[in-house]
Design an enzyme around this catalytic site. Structure first.
Site, short mmCIF file in Angstrom:
data_model
loop_
_atom_site.label_atom_id
_atom_site.label_comp_id
_atom_site.label_asym_id
_atom_site.label_seq_id
_atom_site.Cartn_x
_atom_site.Cartn_y
_atom_site.Cartn_z
N LYS A 122 4.74 11.01 4.45
CA LYS A 122 4.04 11.41 5.77
C LYS A 122 4.21 12.67 6.05
CE LYS A 122 4.24 6.63 7.73
NZ LYS A 122 4.44 5.71 8.91
N LYS A 206 -5.56 1.59 -0.63
CA LYS A 206 -5.40 0.24 0.14
C LYS A 206 -6.28 0.66 1.46
CE LYS A 206 -1.67 -1.50 1.76
NZ LYS A 206 -0.47 -1.92 2.49
N LYS A 209 -6.67 2.10 8.29
CA LYS A 209 -7.03 2.50 9.76
C LYS A 209 -7.15 4.12 9.71
CE LYS A 209 -2.66 1.60 11.89
NZ LYS A 209 -2.18 0.58 12.86
#
Length: 344
Positions: A122, A206, A209
């Site tokens: 991240k 995957k 969003k």
């Protein structure tokens, strides 16, 4: 003196999980988490929160955050969670999460956090610019779980490492403060069918969003016509559907669409293949679109109804927060006493 195995935790079976209010929920969230939360509430004591404290580890617009919490709550309710059975609450409404997380920051070790792969993913190449909260996110996650003495946590592959850290923190706290079995060592609940829904545009990634392409996912708030349109446009290959799962390997888009159909219909991928073997996607996609609209349409409609009445959602959250604070209070009080805080 002989070494003895740590005493086993003997408290009630309890499940805890949560979703961040940081973007529109999609089919992957629905199949991988929400419908499973609804099932678990009938099997054990269930705590489901909206992870707004986790959400702010990266920038969130303060003007939007509260309504994003309501949207996640609406999705919980529309997916079958019953606020009379499950405790549904905003994480930030229970200050004990933050206090226990600080205590656990002093129990966890730097080397443990340095091994967390999700922070590396991240933060990317600029970890010096990442918030301290993003780095210590797994410690707050441990506090979320252990504050309610949860014994079971539904996790995907990307969260297994964090659950292992939770177990390490619990074990070290129990040892350091001579409180055998005070905190349980929670077990992972495998997510089963529907736990890994892939992008409609790339069967190797995957459904997310954060994907810039809205056509890559089926959002829970998509209107039925849009759901059908996205499935018609979903990436496929020119080959007909095979008879066996082995023959499906190496065809990620086909495998993903078969998996979506199976998860929505409560069947195995093998059973779906047996029905559609030999057919092309021109025949399969309309059937999948019809099924997706049938299953997701009522969820989206109920979410829209709930979001039109935010006061109803706020009542659910306020009641759930009160129950969560009551459940958390004894754990935090005893933790403070064990640590030796004044007045505990």
């Amino acid at each position: 003196m002989t070494d003895q195995a740590p005493a086993a935790y003997s408290g009630p079976q309890r499940v805890l999980s949560g979703v961040q209010p940081s973007g529109a929920l999609h089919l992957g969230n629905y199949l991988g988490a929400l419908v499973k939360f609804a099932r678990l509430q009938h099997e054990m004591d269930t705590f489901i929160f909206v992870a707004d404290m986790h959400a702010i580890t990266v920038w969130q617009d303060p003007k939007l955050l509260a309504n994003q919490v309501r949207e996640i709550t609406a999705a919980y309710l529309a997916s079958g969670l019953d606020p009379e059975k499950a405790t549904i609450f905003p994480q930030s409404a229970v200050p004990a999460h933050a206090e226990l997380a600080w205590i656990f920051n002093c129990v966890a070790r730097l080397g443990w956090l340095d091994r967390m792969t999700q922070f590396k993913e991240k933060s990317g190449k600029h970890k010096e610019r990442a918030s301290v909260g993003l780095y210590t996110y797994p410690v707050l996650q441990a506090a979320d779980i252990l504050l309610y003495k949860a014994t079971h946590v539904p996790v995907g592959d990307d969260q297994r490492q964090h659950l292992e850290l939770t177990r390490d923190i619990a074990a070290k706290f129990n040892h350091d403060f001579e409180a055998p079995a005070f905190f349980p060592l929670p077990d992972a609940l495998t997510q089963g069918p529907g736990s890994r829904i892939m992008s409609l545009r790339d069967g190797t990634a995957k459904m997310s969003k954060s994907d810039p392409s809205d056509n890559s996912r089926l959002n829970l708030l998509d209107e039925p016509d849009l759901v059908a349109q996205k499935i018609r446009k979903a990436k496929t290959d020119p080959e007909p559907l095979p008879e066996t799962l082995d023959e499906l390997k190496g065809r990620p888009e086909a495998e993903n669409l078969i998996g979506i159909y199976a998860a929505l219909d409560g069947r195995s991928s093998a059973e779906v293949l047996a029905e559609f073997a030999g057919q092309g996607f021109g025949a399969f996609k309309p059937k999948l679109a019809e099924l997706a609209v049938e299953k997701l349409g009522p969820v989206g409609a109920e979410m829209r109804r709930l979001m039109a009445d935010p006061a109803e959602i706020d009542r659910v959250l306020a009641k759930g927060a009160e129950r969560a604070r009551e459940a958390a209070a004894p754990t935090l009080a005893e933790t403070r006493r064990l640590v030796g805080f004044w007045g505990a």
